[in-house]
Design a protein around this motif. Structure first.
Motif, PDB file in Angstrom:
ATOM      1  N   UNK A   4      16.414  22.643 -30.407  1.00 33.18           N
ATOM      2  CA  UNK A   4      17.564  21.735 -30.379  1.00 33.18           C
ATOM      3  C   UNK A   4      17.108  20.360 -30.847  1.00 33.18           C
ATOM      4  N   UNK A   5      17.800  19.810 -31.829  1.00 37.62           N
ATOM      5  CA  UNK A   5      17.425  18.519 -32.412  1.00 37.62           C
ATOM      6  C   UNK A   5      18.477  17.475 -32.050  1.00 37.62           C
ATOM      7  N   UNK A   6      18.023  16.369 -31.474  1.00 33.80           N
ATOM      8  CA  UNK A   6      18.881  15.221 -31.189  1.00 33.80           C
ATOM      9  C   UNK A   6      18.327  14.075 -32.011  1.00 33.80           C
ATOM     10  N   UNK A   7      18.963  13.825 -33.151  1.00 28.27           N
ATOM     11  CA  UNK A   7      18.297  13.011 -34.163  1.00 28.27           C
ATOM     12  C   UNK A   7      18.336  11.525 -33.897  1.00 28.27           C
ATOM     13  N   UNK A  26      30.334  13.756 -28.786  1.00 27.49           N
ATOM     14  CA  UNK A  26      30.339  13.943 -30.242  1.00 27.49           C
ATOM     15  C   UNK A  26      29.677  12.770 -30.957  1.00 27.49           C
ATOM     16  N   UNK A  27      29.380  11.693 -30.225  1.00 32.05           N
ATOM     17  CA  UNK A  27      28.676  10.576 -30.844  1.00 32.05           C
ATOM     18  C   UNK A  27      27.205  10.859 -31.072  1.00 32.05           C
ATOM     19  N   UNK A  28      26.706  11.930 -30.492  1.00 30.53           N
ATOM     20  CA  UNK A  28      25.295  12.289 -30.650  1.00 30.53           C
ATOM     21  C   UNK A  28      25.125  13.229 -31.834  1.00 30.53           C
ATOM     22  N   UNK A  29      24.122  12.956 -32.656  1.00 29.16           N
ATOM     23  CA  UNK A  29      23.830  13.812 -33.814  1.00 29.16           C
ATOM     24  C   UNK A  29      22.977  14.984 -33.336  1.00 29.16           C
ATOM     25  N   UNK A  30      23.634  16.069 -32.981  1.00 29.96           N
ATOM     26  CA  UNK A  30      23.008  17.223 -32.342  1.00 29.96           C
ATOM     27  C   UNK A  30      23.158  18.448 -33.221  1.00 29.96           C
ATOM     28  N   UNK A  31      22.039  19.136 -33.480  1.00 33.99           N
ATOM     29  CA  UNK A  31      22.089  20.379 -34.249  1.00 33.99           C
ATOM     30  C   UNK A  31      20.946  21.285 -33.794  1.00 33.99           C
ATOM     31  N   UNK A  88       9.620  18.947 -39.372  1.00 40.15           N
ATOM     32  CA  UNK A  88      10.833  19.678 -39.730  1.00 40.15           C
ATOM     33  C   UNK A  88      11.068  19.573 -41.236  1.00 40.15           C
ATOM     34  N   UNK A  89      11.388  20.702 -41.857  1.00 40.24           N
ATOM     35  CA  UNK A  89      11.615  20.725 -43.301  1.00 40.24           C
ATOM     36  C   UNK A  89      13.087  20.943 -43.620  1.00 40.24           C
ATOM     37  N   UNK A  90      13.547  20.269 -44.679  1.00 36.14           N
ATOM     38  CA  UNK A  90      14.929  20.372 -45.138  1.00 36.14           C
ATOM     39  C   UNK A  90      14.951  20.606 -46.637  1.00 36.14           C
ATOM     40  N   UNK A  91      15.773  21.544 -47.071  1.00 36.40           N
ATOM     41  CA  UNK A  91      16.005  21.753 -48.503  1.00 36.40           C
ATOM     42  C   UNK A  91      17.063  20.743 -48.939  1.00 36.40           C
ATOM     43  N   UNK A  92      16.606  19.584 -49.422  1.00 36.52           N
ATOM     44  CA  UNK A  92      17.520  18.472 -49.677  1.00 36.52           C
ATOM     45  C   UNK A  92      18.540  18.786 -50.774  1.00 36.52           C
ATOM     46  N   UNK A  93      18.135  19.477 -51.829  1.00 36.96           N
ATOM     47  CA  UNK A  93      19.078  19.788 -52.902  1.00 36.96           C
ATOM     48  C   UNK A  93      20.153  20.757 -52.424  1.00 36.96           C
ATOM     49  N   UNK A 172      12.320  26.625 -24.556  1.00 42.33           N
ATOM     50  CA  UNK A 172      13.096  25.897 -25.567  1.00 42.33           C
ATOM     51  C   UNK A 172      12.348  24.634 -25.979  1.00 42.33           C
ATOM     52  N   UNK A 173      12.646  24.169 -27.185  1.00 38.18           N
ATOM     53  CA  UNK A 173      12.097  22.905 -27.670  1.00 38.18           C
ATOM     54  C   UNK A 173      13.230  21.928 -27.913  1.00 38.18           C
ATOM     55  N   UNK A 174      13.045  20.700 -27.454  1.00 37.67           N
ATOM     56  CA  UNK A 174      13.984  19.619 -27.728  1.00 37.67           C
ATOM     57  C   UNK A 174      13.281  18.610 -28.623  1.00 37.67           C
ATOM     58  N   UNK A 175      13.818  18.381 -29.809  1.00 36.30           N
ATOM     59  CA  UNK A 175      13.245  17.435 -30.765  1.00 36.30           C
ATOM     60  C   UNK A 175      14.101  16.181 -30.767  1.00 36.30           C
ATOM     61  N   UNK A 176      13.476  15.027 -30.583  1.00 37.87           N
ATOM     62  CA  UNK A 176      14.211  13.770 -30.522  1.00 37.87           C
ATOM     63  C   UNK A 176      13.576  12.745 -31.448  1.00 37.87           C
ATOM     64  N   UNK A 177      14.403  11.773 -31.847  1.00 36.61           N
ATOM     65  CA  UNK A 177      13.920  10.695 -32.683  1.00 36.61           C
ATOM     66  C   UNK A 177      14.772  10.498 -33.911  1.00 36.61           C
TER      67      UNK A 177
END
Length: 206
Positions: A4-7, A26-31, A88-93, A172-177
């Motif tokens: 779970x990522x809380x960006x 919903x104000x939190x960027x959660x994915x 964390x990796x993202x396919x930006x294109x 579980x893992x919680x990723x923050x930042x």
């Protein structure tokens, strides 16, 4: 297990954080990322053949150690037992195209082996009264950081909000930042992750 990522939680001021704890979740960027996204033991990361622009981000990782639902922020520290870093990796294109088409981001954000986990440090060995800094190094140069201040409050808020939406479980893992830069990686790069200067992971890009 869940990733779970809380960006943006570590960027919130107290007023914003209090709003989240009331009604405005919903104000939190959660994915979330699929469990198959996890890559361990310093194994190499292979850039997927469906992207030509794969970026790396570094997050502070918390290891969840017990079952919980709708956890009050003041009790959140009972639910994690270690800190680490995750790259964390993202396919930006791919992500840009999905945004244009108004489609879900999973193909760009949650593909196999897109979250690289390193070693963890027990919470008792970390000074949570000072800021925690997760750093990303590529080829010997620090290129990105995510800084989390006031850990007890910020992480408490994150766990409180997350646990209202999802039941959290041991493992579980919680990723923050909020990483300040997301560099694009290339084959041959050597990537390392640090927590307050201590190296916790290192792997190759292939």
């Amino acid at each position: 297990m869940k990733i779970i990522v809380v960006e943006n939680i570590c960027d919130y001021n107290k007023t914003q954080a209090d709003a989240l704890l009331n009604k405005d979740i919903v104000g939190m960027n959660l994915w979330m990322k699929a469990d198959s996204a996890l890559l361990k033991n310093n194994k190499p990361f292979f850039i997927p053949d469906f992207t030509e622009e794969c970026s790396a981000s570094v997050y502070l990782a918390l290891r969840i150690c017990r079952l919980g639902k709708s956890i009050p922020a003041r009790f959140a520290s009972r639910y994690y037992d270690a800190f680490g870093v995750v790259v964390d990796f993202t396919a930006e294109d791919v992500l840009r195209q999905l945004r244009v088409e108004g489609r879900a981001w999973d193909m760009a954000k949650s593909f196999d082996c897109s979250a690289v986990e390193g070693e963890f440090i027990p919470t008792g060995e970390v000074d949570v009264k000072s800021a925690l800094v997760a750093s990303l190094e590529i080829n010997g140069e620090i290129v990105s950081k995510t800084i989390c201040e006031d850990i007890e409050r910020n992480v408490g808020n994150a766990i409180s909000v997350v646990s209202r939406v999802f039941t959290i479980r041991q493992g579980d893992l919680l990723l923050v930042g909020c990483p300040n830069f997301k560099p694009v990686v290339k084959i041959g790069d050597r990537v390392s992750g640090f927590l307050n200067g201590q190296k916790l992971l290192e792997f190759n890009i292939k």
